[in-house]
Write a protein that holds these residues in place. Structure first.
Motif, PDB file in Angstrom:
ATOM      1  N   ALA A 154     -84.615 -54.205 -21.984  1.00 21.05           N
ATOM      2  CA  ALA A 154     -84.271 -53.800 -20.609  1.00 21.05           C
ATOM      3  C   ALA A 154     -83.001 -52.944 -20.671  1.00 21.05           C
ATOM      4  O   ALA A 154     -81.879 -53.424 -20.475  1.00 21.05           O
ATOM      5  N   ARG A 155     -83.228 -51.667 -20.991  1.00 21.25           N
ATOM      6  CA  ARG A 155     -82.085 -50.781 -21.205  1.00 21.25           C
ATOM      7  C   ARG A 155     -81.270 -50.559 -19.914  1.00 21.25           C
ATOM      8  O   ARG A 155     -80.047 -50.435 -19.958  1.00 21.25           O
ATOM      9  N   ASP A 156     -81.957 -50.472 -18.747  1.00 24.99           N
ATOM     10  CA  ASP A 156     -81.210 -50.263 -17.489  1.00 24.99           C
ATOM     11  C   ASP A 156     -80.295 -51.444 -17.195  1.00 24.99           C
ATOM     12  O   ASP A 156     -79.138 -51.276 -16.774  1.00 24.99           O
ATOM     13  N   ILE A 157     -80.835 -52.661 -17.434  1.00 25.08           N
ATOM     14  CA  ILE A 157     -80.005 -53.843 -17.191  1.00 25.08           C
ATOM     15  C   ILE A 157     -78.835 -53.871 -18.153  1.00 25.08           C
ATOM     16  O   ILE A 157     -77.701 -54.202 -17.797  1.00 25.08           O
ATOM     17  N   GLN A 158     -79.135 -53.528 -19.437  1.00 25.71           N
ATOM     18  CA  GLN A 158     -78.047 -53.507 -20.436  1.00 25.71           C
ATOM     19  C   GLN A 158     -76.942 -52.539 -20.015  1.00 25.71           C
ATOM     20  O   GLN A 158     -75.753 -52.844 -20.077  1.00 25.71           O
ATOM     21  N   LYS A 159     -77.349 -51.319 -19.532  1.00 29.26           N
ATOM     22  CA  LYS A 159     -76.364 -50.312 -19.134  1.00 29.26           C
ATOM     23  C   LYS A 159     -75.545 -50.789 -17.940  1.00 29.26           C
ATOM     24  O   LYS A 159     -74.320 -50.593 -17.870  1.00 29.26           O
ATOM     25  N   MET A 160     -76.232 -51.456 -16.989  1.00 38.49           N
ATOM     26  CA  MET A 160     -75.526 -51.959 -15.806  1.00 38.49           C
ATOM     27  C   MET A 160     -74.538 -53.057 -16.169  1.00 38.49           C
ATOM     28  O   MET A 160     -73.420 -53.117 -15.653  1.00 38.49           O
ATOM     29  N   VAL A 161     -74.963 -53.952 -17.113  1.00 40.05           N
ATOM     30  CA  VAL A 161     -74.073 -55.042 -17.520  1.00 40.05           C
ATOM     31  C   VAL A 161     -72.841 -54.497 -18.222  1.00 40.05           C
ATOM     32  O   VAL A 161     -71.707 -54.927 -17.979  1.00 40.05           O
ATOM     33  N   VAL A 162     -73.029 -53.493 -19.106  1.00 44.88           N
ATOM     34  CA  VAL A 162     -71.888 -52.911 -19.819  1.00 44.88           C
ATOM     35  C   VAL A 162     -70.931 -52.236 -18.831  1.00 44.88           C
ATOM     36  O   VAL A 162     -69.711 -52.371 -18.913  1.00 44.88           O
ATOM     37  N   SER A 163     -71.496 -51.490 -17.863  1.00 41.85           N
ATOM     38  CA  SER A 163     -70.654 -50.824 -16.860  1.00 41.85           C
ATOM     39  C   SER A 163     -69.900 -51.840 -16.014  1.00 41.85           C
ATOM     40  O   SER A 163     -68.710 -51.676 -15.712  1.00 41.85           O
ATOM     41  N   LEU A 164     -70.611 -52.940 -15.638  1.00 41.62           N
ATOM     42  CA  LEU A 164     -69.962 -53.963 -14.826  1.00 41.62           C
ATOM     43  C   LEU A 164     -68.827 -54.642 -15.591  1.00 41.62           C
ATOM     44  O   LEU A 164     -67.760 -54.915 -15.050  1.00 41.62           O
ATOM     45  N   ALA A 165     -69.067 -54.907 -16.898  1.00 37.73           N
ATOM     46  CA  ALA A 165     -68.019 -55.524 -17.711  1.00 37.73           C
ATOM     47  C   ALA A 165     -66.807 -54.608 -17.833  1.00 37.73           C
ATOM     48  O   ALA A 165     -65.655 -55.046 -17.790  1.00 37.73           O
TER      49      ALA A 165
END
Length: 607
Positions: free
Chosen positions: A419-430
């Motif tokens: 789930a690349r979109d979720i991964q990108k969102m989690v990294v941005s949120l962190a």
């Protein structure tokens, strides 16, 4: 004890004051009085000189008007060119008319006009009641007349005038005024003479004008100059004394100097004031003994000294009274303060019986004691709150680590399931979380603030399926500068939500720029979506007192700017073409190489 010290102090001070003041007053007043008396004398002379100058100025002005009288000029020109009885009669008539006008304006005597023809002077035949003059015929020509000349009726030739000294002096002056003496019939006049020139290019001699003023008029003007027991002299252009009569024709140059003017004290301790009479080169000189000038101020000095002595005695008595009056309440407050020093913090002073400064002092003391009590209470409460804050800070250090570890776990699960979109969102949120916390610091480097904003944009672009494009252009020199954290993110959020209608807008453009301008950092957040209503934004930034704001994002930014940098630094919104532009202008501040916590990756890994 205080009363005794005050009394002794006042007595010593007043005694010294009496000595110093008496000495200073004597010197200062004496010097001032002497200076004032000298000034009065000089002013009296100046006024008199101005009066005499005004007299001569009026005489010159009116005489000059006579000289340029057009009718008189025409009559004199006809007489000089043609001669004849008619021309002579016209000269006589116009001369009498002009001279009558002069007499009405000036107090003058014996005004005479001598017309000129063929280089010779003529005079009014009325001056010769017998019909002629010795050695002349009735036409005015010597020895029976000159061959080839037409007789002139009404005027007679006066060849004897050309030889007189005042005439020669006047003709040599070339049309300027000449002032000389004239003694006639046991009377002395001042003769003002001038050659009347033609008003054409040739400037021929048309006539000689003689105006006599009685010296007694000038004597009266001089006597009006108040110079105590001194004398005022009138000197001619040769330095001879004209007035007063007691010094008539004495050499004034020996006494006052040749051509000298000004004011000085001579070797005989006389004040000498010499002033010129303009246009004629004569002078007025005042000679006043200094003892007469200084004697006028002696009585005044005595009065000043008597008043000073009385004033000092009065001040001494008042000092005794005030030493008692002041010491009593001061001693009382001193006793109360001793009680405070012993630990009685509840004591207060009754100020109802006091007035003025002492009432204010008592009230201030009571206010100070109230403030001390409040401060003690505030310090006590602050200590308790400080302990609570320390506990909260320790707790807060645990929560971010828990969130970082949780987001890191979600990130690894998203990678595992692709789930690349979720991964990108989690990294941005962190990333956003890490820079938001910034280890509890309020300031952050510009480059770290931009990273936080970029992470927020990444989240919104995934959420709204890339309904807008973004561009960030920051001047490289600004990366190491510092700003308040979370300053740009609310502006970007406002642009996406209201400008791009939360993803309902298509093909939008969001641009963030940062530039250095005149020692300041200027950030601009621009979008080409729906244009903002500037009036609404203004009401959000500066709401009325009784209105609860509906939006806190941009108002929070505006309030933090004013609090951190001053009232002149505020958030500004503008409309530029199709763009809505939010502008922030803040002072340029360098980090000095420190990252201000922005670059710390603690909490990003698993715990």
């Amino acid at each position: 004890m205080l009363k005794k010290r005050l009394f002794i102090s006042y007595t010593v001070l007043i005694s010294l004051f009496m000595i110093v003041v008496l000495t200073a007053v004597n010197r200062a007043v004496s010097g001032t009085i002497d200076t004032q008396m000298e000034s009065v004398t000089r002013e009296a002379v100046e006024v008199g000189v101005r009066d005499i100058n005004s007299l001569f100025s009026d005489m010159f002005s009116e005489t000059l008007n006579l000289c340029v009288d057009r009718q008189l000029q025409a009559a004199l020109t006809d007489f000089a060119d043609q001669g004849g009885e008619a021309a002579g009669r016209a000269v006589r008539e116009q001369g009498e008319r002009a001279i009558s006008g002069l007499r009405r304006k000036l107090t003058v005597e014996k005004v005479r006009l001598y017309p000129v023809r063929n280089g010779e002077f003529y005079r009014d035949e009325a001056e010769y009641p017998d019909g002629g003059s010795p050695g002349r015929d009735e036409a005015g020509f010597p020895n029976g007349g000159s061959p080839g000349r037409e007789p002139v009726r009404g005027v007679l030739a006066a060849p004897d005038l050309a030889g007189e000294e005042w005439v020669q002096k006047t003709r040599a002056a070339g049309g300027k005024f000449v002032l000389t003496e004239n003694e006639e019939a046991d009377r002395t006049f001042l003769r003002l003479s001038k050659v009347i020139l033609s008003d054409d290019r040739d400037m021929r001699d048309l006539a000689l004008l003689e105006v006599n003023i009685d010296v007694q008029i000038l004597s009266t003007r001089l006597n009006q100059i108040s110079v105590q027991k001194g004398l005022v002299y009138l000197l001619d252009d040769q330095g001879r004394i004209i007035l007063p009569y007691s010094h008539y024709h004495q050499d004034g140059n020996e006494r006052f100097g040749e051509g000298r003017s000004g004011a000085f004290i001579d070797r005989n301790k006389h004040m000498v004031i010499i002033r010129p009479i303009h246009t004629v080169g004569w002078r007025v000189a005042a000679d006043v003994p200094m003892r007469e000038i200084l004697a006028a101020g002696s009585a005044l000095r005595g009065h000043v000294m008597a008043i000073s002595a009385v004033a000092i005695v009065a001040v001494l008595l008042l000092a005794i009274y005030f030493s008692t009056y002041i010491s009593r309440p001061v001693i009382h407050i001193s006793q109360v303060m001793n009680q405070v020093r012993e630990g009685d913090l509840d004591i207060r002073i009754d100020s109802s019986r006091q007035t003025g400064e002492m009432k204010t002092l008592y009230q201030s003391f009571n206010y100070m004691m109230d403030m001390i009590g409040d401060l003690i209470q505030e310090v006590y409460v602050a200590k308790i709150r400080e302990k609570q804050s320390e506990l909260a800070a320790l707790q807060a250090q645990i929560n971010p680590h828990f969130l970082y570890n949780t987001l890191d776990s979600i990130n690894w699960m998203a990678i595992r399931y692709g789930a690349r979109d979720i991964q990108k969102m989690v990294v941005s949120l962190a990333t956003m979380l890490r820079y938001s916390l910034n280890n509890g610091q309020n300031l952050i480097a510009v480059q770290d603030e931009i990273k936080q904003v970029q992470s927020y944009i990444n989240l919104q672009q995934i959420r709204f399926e890339n309904c807008f494009e973004s561009e960030i252009r920051i001047q490289e020199e600004m990366n190491s500068c510092i700003i308040i954290k979370l300053l740009l993110q609310p502006l970007v959020e406002n642009a996406i939500i209201h400008g791009f209608d939360e993803g309902q807008y298509e093909n939008g453009h969001l641009t963030i720029t940062g530039e250095i301008e005149s020692g300041h950092m200027v950030f601009r957040v621009m979008n080409d979506g729906h244009q903002a209503d500037l009036e609404v934004i203004q009401r959000i930034l500066y709401p009325a007192e009784n209105v609860k704001p509906k939006s806190y994002g941009i108002k929070n930014v505006n309030d933090r700017l004013r609090h951190q940098y001053g009232e002149e630094y505020t958030l500004q919104y503008r409309i530029q073409g199709d763009l809505t532009v939010a502008v922030i202008r803040i002072p340029l501040e360098k980090t000095g190489g420190e990252a201000y916590g922005g670059g710390n990756d603690s909490g990003g890994g698993r715990r």
